[in-house]
Design an enzyme around this catalytic site. Structure first.
Site, PDB file in Angstrom:
ATOM      1  N   LEU A 146      -9.058 -79.396 -29.513  1.00  0.00           N
ATOM      2  CA  LEU A 146      -9.463 -78.011 -29.748  1.00  0.00           C
ATOM      3  C   LEU A 146      -8.640 -77.346 -30.827  1.00  0.00           C
ATOM      4  O   LEU A 146      -8.897 -76.218 -31.208  1.00  0.00           O
ATOM      5  CB  LEU A 146      -9.322 -77.216 -28.446  1.00  0.00           C
ATOM      6  CG  LEU A 146     -10.404 -77.517 -27.408  1.00  0.00           C
ATOM      7  CD1 LEU A 146     -10.093 -76.819 -26.111  1.00  0.00           C
ATOM      8  CD2 LEU A 146     -11.767 -77.095 -27.916  1.00  0.00           C
ATOM      9  N   ARG A 147      -7.631 -78.067 -31.308  1.00  0.00           N
ATOM     10  CA  ARG A 147      -6.759 -77.456 -32.290  1.00  0.00           C
ATOM     11  C   ARG A 147      -7.535 -77.038 -33.539  1.00  0.00           C
ATOM     12  O   ARG A 147      -7.285 -75.999 -34.132  1.00  0.00           O
ATOM     13  CB  ARG A 147      -5.648 -78.419 -32.675  1.00  0.00           C
ATOM     14  CG  ARG A 147      -4.423 -77.711 -33.188  1.00  0.00           C
ATOM     15  CD  ARG A 147      -3.570 -78.668 -33.954  1.00  0.00           C
ATOM     16  NE  ARG A 147      -3.047 -79.729 -33.101  1.00  0.00           N
ATOM     17  CZ  ARG A 147      -1.783 -79.805 -32.729  1.00  0.00           C
ATOM     18  NH1 ARG A 147      -0.943 -78.911 -33.110  1.00  0.00           N
ATOM     19  NH2 ARG A 147      -1.358 -80.802 -31.999  1.00  0.00           N
ATOM     20  N   GLY A 148      -8.509 -77.868 -33.899  1.00  0.00           N
ATOM     21  CA  GLY A 148      -9.311 -77.569 -35.072  1.00  0.00           C
ATOM     22  C   GLY A 148     -10.053 -76.251 -34.924  1.00  0.00           C
ATOM     23  O   GLY A 148     -10.039 -75.409 -35.815  1.00  0.00           O
TER      24      GLY A 148
END
Lengths: 640, 338
Positions: free
Chosen positions: B276-278
């Site tokens: 989910l970092r993106g």
């Protein structure tokens, strides 16, 4: 930004005979116009040094490629004319020497921290000897120093092999390049740089006017030569001013621009525009009507500049430099490029207690650190009036640097150690500020070695199946590279077809570079297996010299039918292939033969036997399967 | 080593390279985006931009003498010595991490001077301490040695530097924006490190002659008519600085419509980016851009503008795809967010 060319007056109408050339390189004042002729090699050397002496900090320096000899001596002797003090560096110089640090001797002597000044603390002419061995870390530091104001670097590059050259991070920042190869002793003369002329030029330099066109010309030529980045035209522009100042011109003239391009661009050129597209008009048409004064001095068709640059390139230098650039990709990717022998190699581990000997080097800092917390206690202990018994664990006799730590003397100047030694030589009497080091404090350096692997693909590009197989091999190479980082693999690719083999991709870990090289690989012709194996062997030798482990993956579907000298003939070709295979096996390097023929080929199985490797029949392999099979076949090899 | 004889090249005078400049401005607005990776050829102004950014950034308040640039006296680490009670204004620190730097220099180590001369066990802070609340710049990041990379990964993740060695047990905050630059031809970057950079941009030398000539012209003016050149450009830099400061303010009140969140998720799903970092970075960057442009809410066009730089380095590499990751992001953008 470029003024449009209003008239059709092009390159052809520019009178070439008006390019100003000085009588000799250091010449002052206006010399009658002469036919354009490139500078003689020694003139070029002289002019480059003059320019550097006028503006060392602006030009950033000189890349001097030459073996040691009387000619080089003449050049280095002339460096004393530079206005900045000379400081010599060597490739293994440490940060302490560069940036300064604690002066241990003085600190211990006076009892408070005394900082020693580093070589980079003041503007200097840094002379980097053996620049071809300069590790990436040092190059980065020097590059940073050069980006700031003040410094100037003379890189003495003694590179003999194509893959030995100054790191590109430095080469890119230095304006000047000279090679002394091909200059005989008799062609050279002692260099006498006229101090008066230099200081006059230095005075003139800030006032030299530079027509806008000069920058445009130089930028256009740099682009035409395929020079990436914009440092080159900037440095060339600066150089043009310096040359104009040297020649006593009030503004930069075209002769100055030509000479600047010659000196600053020649070694950076990557393509010749003529080779790529002949008869293309110069990218920036000259514009004679723009300004009378400028037109007089600065109408320069780019091909004229290109001509001048070309003249400055001796023979195969361009190929050599290109090879060096490619080879640097390998050394650059392996990290610090530290010396690769003994216990100096690999990732440093925390040092551990032990006795230094021939195989273990003392870690001086760690030793001092280990000893540091005990100094107060030991001083009290050693104080003569109150004899106290040693606490357990600290019972060993005190140890003196000079007598008991032989390696200390090799690590530091013996003179700097003398204050460490207590009064009375081997006795137990210490001065208050002396350093008490005991045997238990000694720490030795440790490094973790990891063997990186270079997969050398030798791909059969012969015959009808060549195209498909090549595509598969390319795919496999790229797949392997994509995962290479974690596994620390490098990949090289040899293609063989027709009468010989070619190293298409020198060992690299860069996917970008691989892709660039692999596009447009031709196929067709015979199967010169022996030549491929020989080239693989040579590549492996270079790879091993860097401390990496070569592994051969041979992709073919047929038997050898071209001999080493390019002659067709199955018998001799096979005999030679076996011979080459045996010489590969003799080195103990691993190999895999991938047989892509639709029916397994008995000859290839025998060949893999001669190679001492694995045989892998893999008809109609796609890239993914091939890389999987390779990984499986090579997995046991990782255990070493 | 740097002398302050001359101001760095002004940020606003850098010709072209819009992606790189935008990415750097976005991290200046919201340091939480997490750094910029600039990949490209030599001599394309990567280092120039970073150094120019240092001069552009607004100053920060720090406790005088604090080795980790703490904003308040009570936040100074207990091992720090020579800390005054005064608060002073300092330029945002931009610390260079040179290649081949030793572990000691990065994390800090026993202060051997003090140990030897005074017999004290004291900590000498390293580069990570100096970079706290500022920028850590690594030129040629792809040539950095592995053990230093590991170390940086750990600290960049936790925001804290923990030193346990030589009888020292020290921890201090180390929150910094990582700026890396490098030349991809010389080696790839490990995916784990790639992931630590919030944004990644590719720079190339300008291909048209006019832009190139303009670069040369400005650089030449900077070198040879320094004062005049700076006089022209300083107001531009000041304007940009004010815009960044205003954007920082505006960021708090900026609205994020649900539709934009939905767009974010749809785009990342379509691209198959890991984790989910993106998405988080994409959203933060889009918000920062909207704030920079003075909008009241994030729009889809902000998302589209920052998507390539926020996502292209997070995709699983497909070596057989000739076009590269940036093109894949563009393709998905066209499909998912028309």
């Amino acid at each position: 930004m470029v003024p449009p060319s209003p008239s059709g007056v092009g390159a052809a109408t520019v009178p070439r005979c008006q390019i100003t050339r000085p009588e000799h390189a250091g010449g002052r004042g206006d010399v009658p116009d002469r036919q354009i002729a490139p500078l003689a090699p020694w003139q070029r050397v002289e002019l480059a040094l003059m320019a550097l002496a006028v503006d060392p900090a602006g030009l950033k320096g000189l890349w001097l490629r030459s073996r040691v000899g009387p000619v080089l001596d003449r050049v280095t002797a002339a460096l004393s004319a530079l206005p900045l003090p000379l400081r010599r560096l060597h490739p293994l110089i440490g940060d302490e020497a560069l940036f300064g640090g604690l002066d241990l001797t003085a600190t211990l002597a006076v009892g408070r921290p005394v900082q020693a000044e580093g070589l980079l603390a003041r503007p200097a002419t840094l002379v980097l000897t053996m620049a071809e061995r300069c590790p990436a870390g040092l190059a980065a530091r020097l590059g940073q120093a050069l980006d700031g104001p003040g410094h100037c670097l003379i890189a003495l590059d003694e590179g003999a092999e194509a893959d030995e050259a100054l790191p590109p991070a430095l080469a890119d920042r230095l304006a000047l390049f000279l090679t002394l190869d091909g200059i005989a002793d008799s062609d050279s003369a002692p260099l006498r740089l006229d101090a008066e002329a230099l200081s006059a030029a230095r005075d003139r330099l800030p006032r030299v006017r530079i027509p806008a066109r000069a920058g445009e010309h130089l930028t256009a030529v740099a682009l035409a030569l395929g020079i990436p980045g914009l440092r080159a035209p900037l440095l060339a522009l600066r150089l043009a001013r310096v040359i104009a100042a040297l020649r006593g011109h009030p503004g930069v003239r075209r002769g100055d621009v030509l000479t600047a391009a010659e000196l600053a661009f020649a070694h950076r050129a990557r393509t010749w525009p003529e080779a790529a597209a002949p008869n293309v008009p110069p990218p920036l048409p000259p514009d004679p009507g723009a300004d009378a004064e400028q037109a007089d001095s600065l109408d320069l068709p780019e091909d004229l500049i290109l001509e001048a640059v070309r003249a400055a390139l001796p023979g195969d230098l361009l190929e050599h430099l290109a090879a060096a650039r490619a080879a640097r990709a390998l050394t650059g990717g392996t990290g610090a490029g530290e010396a690769r022998s003994g216990h100096r190699r690999g990732r440093p581990l925390p040092s551990r207690p032990g006795k230094p000997d021939a195989n273990h080097r003392l870690d001086l800092i760690a030793t001092l650190r280990a000893a540091a917390p005990w100094q107060a206690v030991r001083r009290r202990q050693a104080a003569p009036p109150i004899p106290i018994s040693s606490p357990p664990g600290e019972g060993e006799p005190p140890l003196f640097a000079r007598t008991a730590i032989p390696h200390l003397a090799t690590l530091a100047q013996p003179a700097s150690l003398s204050p460490l030694v207590g009064e009375g030589g081997g006795g137990a009497v210490f001065q208050n500020r002396s350093l008490h080091i005991r045997r238990s404090d000694l720490r030795i350096r440790r490094h973790l070695e990891r063997s990186e692997r270079v997969l050398i693909f030798a791909v059969d590009a012969s015959g009808s199946a060549a195209l498909a197989r090549l595509a598969e091999a390319k795919g496999a190479v790229e797949l392997l590279l994509a995962r290479a980082y974690a596994r620390r693999d490098h990949v090289a690719l040899i293609a063989f077809r027709g009468s010989g083999a070619e190293l298409v991709l020198p060992p690299t870990r860069s996917l970008v570079q691989a892709k660039r090289r692999l596009s447009g690989l031709p196929g067709g012709g015979g199967t010169p297996l022996a030549a491929a194996l020989r080239l693989a062997g040579e590549t492996a030798l270079r790879v091993r010299a860097r401390g990496l482990t070569p592994v051969l993956a041979l992709l073919t579907d047929g038997r050898a039918n071209v001999a080493l000298d390019g002659a067709p003939g199955r018998d001799r070709a096979e005999a030679e292939a076996v011979q080459m295979a045996q010489s590969w096996a003799a080195t103990g390097s691993a190999s895999v033969v991938i047989d892509t023929a639709s029916r397994p080929e008995a000859g290839l199985k025998r060949l893999s036997h001669s190679l001492g490797g694995v045989y892998l029949p893999l008809p109609r392999a796609d890239a993914a399967r091939m890389s999987q099979a390779l990984e499986a076949a090579l997995a046991p090899l990782k255990s070493d | 080593m740097t002398r302050t004889a001359r101001q760095p090249f002004p940020f606003s005078a850098i010709v072209g390279q819009e992606d790189m400049k935008t990415a750097m401005i976005l991290t200046a607005i919201d340091p939480g985006i997490g750094g910029v990776l600039v990949f490209g050829d030599r001599g394309t102004g990567k280092s120039t931009a970073v150094r120019a950014l240092a001069a552009l950034l607004p100053s920060i308040d720090v406790v005088e003498g604090c080795p980790v640039n703490s904003p308040r006296r009570d936040l100074c680490p207990d091992w720090a010595q020579g800390v005054a009670d005064r608060i002073v204004t300092r330029p945002t620190p931009v610390v260079d991490l040179p290649l081949g730097v030793t572990e000691d220099r990065v994390v800090g180590a026993l202060d051997i001077e003090r140990a030897l001369t005074r017999g004290e066990k004291a900590f000498e802070p390293g580069l990570l301490a100096r970079a706290n609340r500022g920028y850590l710049y690594i030129d040629e990041v792809n040539l950095l040695e592995d053990h230093i990379v590991d170390l940086l990964l750990d600290v960049a993740q936790s925001g804290e530097n923990v030193v346990e060695r030589e009888g020292l047990s020290i921890r201090h905050p180390a929150r910094f924006v990582l700026v890396g630059s490098g030349n991809p031809e010389e080696g790839e970057l490990r995916p784990q490190l790639l992931d630590r950079f919030g944004l990644s941009v590719e720079v190339a030398s300008p291909k048209d002659i006019e832009t190139r000539v303009e670069v040369i012209r400005r650089r030449d003016a900077y070198e040879n008519q320094h004062d005049r050149f700076m006089k022209t450009w300083r107001p531009m830099d000041a304007g940009l600085r004010n815009q960044i400061l205003a954007a920082r303010e505006a960021l708090q009140k900026l609205k994020t419509p649900g539709a934009v969140l939905h767009d974010c998720a749809a785009l990342c799903l379509a691209l198959g980016s890991d984790g989910l970092r993106g998405e988080l970075t994409l959203l933060r960057a889009a918000r920062a851009l909207a704030a920079f442009e003075g909008e009241a809410a994030v729009h889809r066009r902000h998302l589209k503008r920052v998507a390539p730089m926020a996502l292209s380095h997070r995709l699983r590499r497909d070596p057989l795809d000739e076009a590269g990751s940036a093109a894949r992001v563009d393709r998905s953008l066209a499909e998912v967010l028309p």
